[in-house]
Design a protein around this motif. Structure first.
Motif, PDB file in Angstrom:
ATOM      1  N   ASP A  59       0.801  -0.879  -0.294  1.00 22.10           N
ATOM      2  CA  ASP A  59       0.039   0.352   0.169  1.00 22.10           C
ATOM      3  C   ASP A  59       0.814   1.289   0.341  1.00 22.10           C
ATOM      4  N   LYS A  60       1.974   1.007   0.482  1.00 30.40           N
ATOM      5  CA  LYS A  60       3.040   1.932   0.175  1.00 30.40           C
ATOM      6  C   LYS A  60       3.934   2.189  -1.459  1.00 30.40           C
ATOM      7  N   GLN A  61       3.047   1.161  -2.427  1.00 30.38           N
ATOM      8  CA  GLN A  61       3.916   1.154  -3.863  1.00 30.38           C
ATOM      9  C   GLN A  61       2.829   1.116  -4.561  1.00 30.38           C
ATOM     10  N   PRO A  62       1.569   1.953  -4.433  1.00 29.00           N
ATOM     11  CA  PRO A  62       0.481   2.089  -5.404  1.00 29.00           C
ATOM     12  C   PRO A  62       1.130   1.662  -6.910  1.00 29.00           C
ATOM     13  N   GLU A  63       1.979   2.097  -7.640  1.00 32.51           N
ATOM     14  CA  GLU A  63       2.643   2.189  -8.985  1.00 32.51           C
ATOM     15  C   GLU A  63       2.203   0.387  -9.080  1.00 32.51           C
ATOM     16  N   LYS A  64       3.409  -0.208  -7.991  1.00 34.75           N
ATOM     17  CA  LYS A  64       3.903  -1.239  -8.432  1.00 34.75           C
ATOM     18  C   LYS A  64       2.397  -2.360  -8.194  1.00 34.75           C
ATOM     19  N   LEU A  65       1.422  -1.828  -7.255  1.00 38.42           N
ATOM     20  CA  LEU A  65      -0.148  -2.226  -6.904  1.00 38.42           C
ATOM     21  C   LEU A  65      -0.719  -2.120  -8.042  1.00 38.42           C
ATOM     22  N   ALA A  66      -0.774  -1.387  -8.547  1.00 34.55           N
ATOM     23  CA  ALA A  66      -1.882  -1.240 -10.328  1.00 34.55           C
ATOM     24  C   ALA A  66      -0.520  -2.038 -11.628  1.00 34.55           C
ATOM     25  N   GLU A  67       0.361  -1.735 -11.546  1.00 37.00           N
ATOM     26  CA  GLU A  67       1.274  -3.015 -12.006  1.00 37.00           C
ATOM     27  C   GLU A  67       0.540  -4.194 -12.496  1.00 37.00           C
ATOM     28  N   ALA A  68       0.326  -4.928 -10.948  1.00 40.11           N
ATOM     29  CA  ALA A  68      -0.132  -6.517 -10.071  1.00 40.11           C
ATOM     30  C   ALA A  68      -0.797  -6.903 -11.083  1.00 40.11           C
ATOM     31  N   ARG A  69      -2.612  -5.799 -10.959  1.00 42.23           N
ATOM     32  CA  ARG A  69      -3.632  -5.500 -11.511  1.00 42.23           C
ATOM     33  C   ARG A  69      -3.829  -5.513 -12.599  1.00 42.23           C
ATOM     34  N   GLU A  70      -2.598  -4.646 -13.436  1.00 45.69           N
ATOM     35  CA  GLU A  70      -3.160  -4.966 -15.131  1.00 45.69           C
ATOM     36  C   GLU A  70      -2.269  -6.302 -15.130  1.00 45.69           C
ATOM     37  N   LEU A  71      -0.657  -6.981 -14.591  1.00 43.04           N
ATOM     38  CA  LEU A  71      -0.637  -7.764 -14.827  1.00 43.04           C
ATOM     39  C   LEU A  71      -1.627  -9.198 -14.765  1.00 43.04           C
ATOM     40  N   GLY A  72      -2.520  -9.526 -14.228  1.00 45.09           N
ATOM     41  CA  GLY A  72      -3.521 -10.169 -13.104  1.00 45.09           C
ATOM     42  C   GLY A  72      -4.508 -10.079 -14.477  1.00 45.09           C
ATOM     43  N   ARG A  73      -4.599  -8.992 -14.905  1.00 46.52           N
ATOM     44  CA  ARG A  73      -5.678  -8.805 -15.966  1.00 46.52           C
ATOM     45  C   ARG A  73      -5.219  -9.913 -17.317  1.00 46.52           C
ATOM     46  N   ARG A  74      -3.522  -9.011 -17.842  1.00 45.94           N
ATOM     47  CA  ARG A  74      -3.260  -9.692 -18.940  1.00 45.94           C
ATOM     48  C   ARG A  74      -4.082 -11.337 -18.969  1.00 45.94           C
ATOM     49  N   LEU A  75      -2.804 -11.598 -18.250  1.00 43.02           N
ATOM     50  CA  LEU A  75      -2.789 -12.896 -18.030  1.00 43.02           C
ATOM     51  C   LEU A  75      -4.418 -13.869 -17.434  1.00 43.02           C
ATOM     52  N   SER A  76      -5.081 -13.563 -17.236  1.00 44.12           N
ATOM     53  CA  SER A  76      -6.805 -13.861 -17.099  1.00 44.12           C
ATOM     54  C   SER A  76      -7.492 -13.690 -18.561  1.00 44.12           C
ATOM     55  N   GLN A  77      -6.968 -13.127 -18.832  1.00 38.75           N
ATOM     56  CA  GLN A  77      -7.174 -12.619 -20.554  1.00 38.75           C
ATOM     57  C   GLN A  77      -6.794 -13.547 -21.393  1.00 38.75           C
ATOM     58  N   ARG A  78      -5.527 -13.816 -20.889  1.00 36.92           N
ATOM     59  CA  ARG A  78      -4.705 -15.061 -22.142  1.00 36.92           C
ATOM     60  C   ARG A  78      -4.826 -16.330 -21.255  1.00 36.92           C
ATOM     61  N   LEU A  79      -5.270 -16.645 -20.436  1.00 38.13           N
ATOM     62  CA  LEU A  79      -5.905 -17.945 -20.219  1.00 38.13           C
ATOM     63  C   LEU A  79      -7.290 -18.084 -20.586  1.00 38.13           C
ATOM     64  N   HIS A  80      -8.152 -16.383 -20.318  1.00 37.73           N
ATOM     65  CA  HIS A  80      -9.334 -17.102 -21.690  1.00 37.73           C
ATOM     66  C   HIS A  80      -8.916 -17.439 -22.992  1.00 37.73           C
ATOM     67  N   GLU A  81      -8.094 -16.804 -23.125  1.00 36.38           N
ATOM     68  CA  GLU A  81      -7.812 -16.697 -24.812  1.00 36.38           C
ATOM     69  C   GLU A  81      -7.373 -18.738 -24.890  1.00 36.38           C
ATOM     70  N   ARG A  82      -6.938 -19.383 -24.462  1.00 36.59           N
ATOM     71  CA  ARG A  82      -6.546 -20.816 -24.468  1.00 36.59           C
ATOM     72  C   ARG A  82      -7.276 -21.351 -23.839  1.00 36.59           C
ATOM     73  N   THR A  83      -8.311 -21.046 -23.452  1.00 39.35           N
ATOM     74  CA  THR A  83      -9.496 -22.213 -22.790  1.00 39.35           C
ATOM     75  C   THR A  83     -10.033 -21.782 -23.923  1.00 39.35           C
ATOM     76  N   ALA A  84     -10.458 -21.124 -25.064  1.00 36.54           N
ATOM     77  CA  ALA A  84     -11.060 -21.254 -25.622  1.00 36.54           C
ATOM     78  C   ALA A  84     -11.205 -21.842 -26.887  1.00 36.54           C
ATOM     79  N   VAL A  85      -9.302 -21.732 -27.099  1.00 37.73           N
ATOM     80  CA  VAL A  85      -8.852 -22.320 -28.510  1.00 37.73           C
ATOM     81  C   VAL A  85      -9.097 -23.932 -28.056  1.00 37.73           C
ATOM     82  N   THR A  86      -8.981 -24.468 -26.740  1.00 34.47           N
ATOM     83  CA  THR A  86      -8.113 -25.970 -26.436  1.00 34.47           C
ATOM     84  C   THR A  86      -9.369 -26.959 -26.826  1.00 34.47           C
TER      85      THR A  86
END
Length: 86
Positions: A59-86
Motif C-alpha cells: 500500500d506504500k507502492q501504489p504503482e506496483k499495485l497497479a502493475e500487479a492488477r494490470e498483470l493479473g488482468r492480462r494473464l486472466s485474458q490470456r488464460l481465457h484465450e487459451r481455454t477458448a482455443v482448446t
C-alpha cells in the motif's frame, strides 16, 4: 525446471515485475533487528531499528499495485484465450 537460485522465468506475455518487500519476513519474525544474516542487516546495516516507515508494504507502492492488477488482468485474458482455443 529452473534453477531456484536464479529468478524464475517470466510468465508468457508478462514482463517481470519487482516491488520492495522481498525481505518482509525479516520485519515480522521477531529477530530482524538482531539477526546478522537476515535482510535487515544485509540491506540496511547493523543496528537498524525496524520502524513503520522502513517496513515494506504494497500500500506504500501504489504503482506496483497497479502493475500487479494490470498483470493479473492480462494473464486472466490470456488464460481465457487459451481455454477458448482448446
Amino acid at each position: 525446471m529452473w534453477d531456484r537460485k536464479a529468478p524464475p522465468p517470466p510468465a508468457e506475455g508478462a514482463p517481470p515485475r519487482r516491488g520492495r518487500g522481498n525481505i518482509a519476513c525479516c520485519f515480522t519474525c521477531g529477530h530482524g533487528e538482531s539477526c546478522r544474516v537476515g535482510g535487515i542487516h544485509l540491506f540496511f546495516g547493523a543496528g537498524t531499528k525496524i520502524t513503520e516507515e522502513l517496513t515494506p508494504r504494497l500500500d506504500k507502492q501504489p504503482e506496483k499495485l497497479a502493475e500487479a492488477r494490470e498483470l493479473g488482468r492480462r494473464l486472466s485474458q490470456r488464460l481465457h484465450e487459451r481455454t477458448a482455443v482448446t
